[in-house]
Design a protein around this motif. Structure first.
Motif: not given
Length: 244
Positions: A114, A118, A125, A178-181
């Protein structure tokens, strides 16, 4: 939309490809069997040519410290090639709570994956999922003998691989987060109870014994791998899935 799916012939990858195809996208599966090797970078340039998005579903062959090197090398090769090819979105599948279980080498390796994504040059994503229903049999086998299965009471929130695939596909065709689900199953079970439910449904007469030191999930503290607020809850329930 053309989407390159690395690990596209595996359990999740093959389903992601099917979901994307059904939605009218050009989803192309890539793996060692198709001539693409993320560890060496072989075949990557051709695989990413014309792709708007790359989904990386490849996985380390081991859960030990060697998994760190696997994710470091594969992500470095993938992001370099994706930047060169002008790919506008990179998606990976990770694990809910991976950063909250430092005792497990594999979970630390997924956090490393991750972090590399990033810090990389490609909009990204991250989809974090809970454990798969299909993984439960393997978990039971780790600490089982002819008569008994030893399991800790660690809370799990498992989900069907088909629901994971749909979640990954949905993110892949959208704008980079631009982040996490987070995605998770509908129900939380203590692992020992999950074992009893599974054995009973399959007519397996072995006994589940609660052992807080048994198996990989003994290293998980509290609700570390339970989804937090705002997670997407999948529709498929474990007991329903067992009887299908």
């Amino acid at each position: 939309m053309k989407i390159a799916v690395m690990g596209g012939t595996g359990l999740i990858g093959s389903q992601v490809v099917d979901v994307l195809h059904a939605a009218g996208h050009e989803a192309v599966p890539h793996s060692l069997s198709t001539g693409v090797d993320l560890l060496t970078g072989r075949g990557l340039a051709a695989a990413l040519e014309g792709a708007a998005t790359v989904v990386n579903l490849t996985n380390s062959p081991t859960f030990d410290e060697a998994s760190h090197d696997f994710f470091r090398r594969t992500m470095d090769h993938l992001l370099d090639a994706a930047e060169q090819a002008g790919v506008g979105h990179a998606v990976i599948l990770s694990i809910v709570g991976a950063d909250r279980v430092p005792a497990l080498a594999y979970y630390r390796a997924k956090v490393l994956q991750e972090d590399i994504l990033k810090a990389g040059p490609v909009p990204y994503s991250i989809v974090r999922a809970t454990q798969f229903f299909e993984f439960v049999d393997a978990v039971l086998s780790w600490t089982a003998d002819e008569d008994t299965v030893r399991l800790p009471s660690t809370p799990l929130q498992p989900m069907a691989s088909a629901d994971v695939a749909r979640a990954v596909a949905e993110v892949a065709v959208g704008a980079p987060l631009q982040g996490t689900r987070e995605v998770a199953g509908a129900d939380v079970f203590p692992l020992d109870e999950l074992g009893r439910i599974t054995l009973k449904a399959r007519g397996d007469e072995r006994t589940v014994t609660t052992d807080e030191d048994a198996g990989m999930f003994a290293a998980v503290e509290g609700d570390a791998i339970i989804a937090g607020d705002g997670a997407v809850i999948a529709p498929t329930r474990y007991r329903d899935w067992l009887v299908v």
